[in-house]
Enzyme design. Sequence first.
Site, short mmCIF file in Angstrom:
data_model
loop_
_atom_site.label_atom_id
_atom_site.label_comp_id
_atom_site.label_asym_id
_atom_site.label_seq_id
_atom_site.Cartn_x
_atom_site.Cartn_y
_atom_site.Cartn_z
N LYS A 125 0.87 -1.19 0.00
CA LYS A 125 0.00 0.00 0.00
C LYS A 125 0.90 1.23 0.00
CE LYS A 125 -4.39 1.12 0.20
NZ LYS A 125 -5.58 0.32 -0.20
N ASP A 165 -7.07 4.35 -4.43
CA ASP A 165 -7.73 4.24 -3.12
C ASP A 165 -8.33 5.63 -2.88
OD1 ASP A 165 -7.82 2.22 -0.66
OD2 ASP A 165 -7.49 4.19 0.22
N SER A 376 -8.41 -5.87 -10.25
CA SER A 376 -7.06 -5.36 -10.57
C SER A 376 -6.17 -6.52 -11.04
CB SER A 376 -6.42 -4.71 -9.34
OG SER A 376 -6.84 -3.37 -9.20
P1 NDP Z 1 -12.95 7.94 -2.85
O1 NDP Z 1 -11.87 8.93 -2.67
O2 NDP Z 1 -13.52 7.72 -4.19
O3 NDP Z 1 -14.18 8.27 -1.88
C1 NDP Z 1 -14.00 8.36 -0.51
C2 NDP Z 1 -15.32 8.73 0.13
O4 NDP Z 1 -15.21 8.62 1.53
C3 NDP Z 1 -15.71 10.16 -0.15
O5 NDP Z 1 -17.11 10.28 -0.13
C4 NDP Z 1 -15.08 10.88 1.03
O6 NDP Z 1 -15.69 12.13 1.33
C5 NDP Z 1 -15.32 9.90 2.14
N1 NDP Z 1 -14.30 10.07 3.17
C6 NDP Z 1 -12.98 9.93 3.04
N2 NDP Z 1 -12.35 10.18 4.21
C7 NDP Z 1 -13.33 10.50 5.07
C8 NDP Z 1 -13.33 10.86 6.43
N3 NDP Z 1 -12.19 10.95 7.13
N4 NDP Z 1 -14.51 11.10 7.02
C9 NDP Z 1 -15.65 11.01 6.32
N5 NDP Z 1 -15.72 10.68 5.01
C10 NDP Z 1 -14.57 10.42 4.42
O7 NDP Z 1 -12.37 6.57 -2.25
P2 NDP Z 1 -12.87 5.08 -2.49
O8 NDP Z 1 -14.34 5.05 -2.69
O9 NDP Z 1 -11.99 4.48 -3.50
O10 NDP Z 1 -12.50 4.41 -1.10
C11 NDP Z 1 -13.41 4.34 -0.01
C12 NDP Z 1 -12.98 3.26 0.95
O11 NDP Z 1 -12.94 2.00 0.27
C13 NDP Z 1 -11.58 3.42 1.55
O12 NDP Z 1 -11.58 2.92 2.86
C14 NDP Z 1 -10.72 2.54 0.67
O13 NDP Z 1 -9.55 2.11 1.34
C15 NDP Z 1 -11.66 1.39 0.41
N6 NDP Z 1 -11.40 0.57 -0.76
C16 NDP Z 1 -11.31 1.11 -2.00
C17 NDP Z 1 -11.10 0.30 -3.11
C18 NDP Z 1 -11.06 0.83 -4.50
O14 NDP Z 1 -10.97 0.03 -5.43
N7 NDP Z 1 -11.16 2.12 -4.72
C19 NDP Z 1 -10.93 -1.15 -2.95
C20 NDP Z 1 -11.11 -1.63 -1.61
C21 NDP Z 1 -11.32 -0.78 -0.58
P3 NDP Z 1 -14.99 13.49 0.81
O15 NDP Z 1 -15.20 13.49 -0.66
O16 NDP Z 1 -15.71 14.57 1.53
O17 NDP Z 1 -13.55 13.39 1.20
O1 2IT Z 2 -7.96 -1.43 -0.64
C1 2IT Z 2 -7.90 -1.93 -1.77
O2 2IT Z 2 -8.02 -3.15 -1.95
C2 2IT Z 2 -7.73 -1.04 -2.92
N1 2IT Z 2 -7.67 0.16 -2.73
C3 2IT Z 2 -7.58 -1.60 -4.30
C4 2IT Z 2 -6.18 -2.10 -4.52
C5 2IT Z 2 -5.85 -2.52 -5.94
O3 2IT Z 2 -4.67 -2.83 -6.15
O4 2IT Z 2 -6.72 -2.58 -6.81
#
Ligand code: NDP
Ligand code: 2IT
Length: 444
Positions: A125, A165, A376
């Site tokens: 990560k 992420d 991925s």
């Molecule tokens: P994005 O940046 O697309 O979206 C994040 C969302 O969460 C936004 O709505 C953001 O609000 C909100 N957010 C972030 N930090 C905070 C906080 N401290 N308090 C409240 N709201 C918060 O990220 P993703 O959707 O990609 O990721 C979301 C979660 O999913 C994370 O935990 C990530 O690790 C996990 N994840 C993502 C994957 C992926 O493929 N993208 C895969 C597996 C897990 P704002 O816009 O206001 O910041």
């Molecule tokens: O938390 C996660 O699994 C991710 N943000 C996606 C990682 C990836 O390599 O697609």
Amino acid sequence: MTYVERVLDELKKKNPNEPEFHQAATEILTSLEPVVEKHPEYEANGLLERFVEPERVIMFRVPWIDDNGKVQVNKGYRVEFNSAIGPYKGGLRFHPTVNLSIIKFLGFEQILKNSLTGLPIGGGKGGSDFDPKGKSDREVMAFCQSFMTELCRHIGPDTDVPAGDIGVGGREIGYLFGQYKRIRDEHTGVLTGRGLSYGGSLARTEATGYGLVYITEEALKMRGDSFQGKTVVISGSGNVAIYACQKAQQLGANVVAMYDSNGYVYDPEGIKLDIIQDIKEVKRGRIKEYAQRVKSATYTEGCKGIWKIKCDIALPCATQNEIDLESTKALIANGVKYVSEGANMPSTLDAIDAFQKAGVVFIPAKAANAGGVGVSALEMAQSSQRIFWTFEEVDSKLKNIMVNIYHNMDDAAKEYGYEGNYVMGANIAGFMKVADAMMAHGIV
Ligand code: NDP
Ligand code: 2IT
């Protein structure tokens, strides 16, 4: 003290001031107690001591120039945690809260998540305390180019393959890839989540959210139930939240609330996802605007209140520790039946405990959100073969991966006498393959 307790104790002493890493390690190692008891050779070979220590931690300076001509400096990280079963694989997070503890907890979780997908990917990560919010495209590009100028010497399609992420989506991956290609002079699958015009996979954008709903659907199905007519609350409104909402709605659920870091919207008539997508994906705006555009919706400042909304299924899809014990109590009092974690470690340790004691079906992040990294890995496979699969092909492989994860964690929990405890099941099922590979490699 047991072997696990000693390793945890030592880890906390050696890595003070890393609360998120301690939290993830506590959850994982505690569930491995029965495994190490059954396999004394693990202790004899210092397996857990090696497992909790990243193979490599890279920290670097990221200087860039903002639109006012001012020099800015951010911290850059890549934690290459474990490559026993494949090249390091895991996302990059750009958010002002990013620090070493957060990247280590994410990297540690990623090892077992990636193992659960059944595909050959190790755990890693990275990220930065850079905040893309409010920055111009040029500033984001300048930052990404500087970040990759250092990162490019550590990664490669068979070595370490980053992805997105929080704060890292299609735009950022594009800039990062452009700079990698320019410096290394190679067009390879070094990043996933790439755009479709330069090697990306169909359905990667949707994968995490869809996968989250697919695994939850399987849990429902095994209990003679389905998403049809269920009330669902989803936190976040980013990549994972949006596509979880889309799939849940396709399966007949009523998604009534979502949030961003400022506050939440409640729409009892059902979230109009096209409006959320216009605000979030197109305009990079605030969710507050939804309540101005949709009559049936209300906006409330602050995030925590969202968990007081009555629902059957809660899908936390924002960030770590967004569900604490108080929120858990409210959810349970309102009759929540399923909690599936789209975000990484969104529930605190006492929250998980409370859900399990109340008989809520709790699907932990490393199983529930593995669809993103799973696709991925499918993107990596397509890159290696220099071919592209259709959306339907990728989507059906994703569904397969999620259904398999469900049954593997369910079986592992049963095998060790913890039926229905998916924290135990997911940790054990993910760990066995990594442990096996580490044992085969000798003391490295
Ligand atoms: P994005 O940046 O697309 O979206 C994040 C969302 O969460 C936004 O709505 C953001 O609000 C909100 N957010 C972030 N930090 C905070 C906080 N401290 N308090 C409240 N709201 C918060 O990220 P993703 O959707 O990609 O990721 C979301 C979660 O999913 C994370 O935990 C990530 O690790 C996990 N994840 C993502 C994957 C992926 O493929 N993208 C895969 C597996 C897990 P704002 O816009 O206001 O910041
Ligand atoms: O938390 C996660 O699994 C991710 N943000 C996606 C990682 C990836 O390599 O697609």
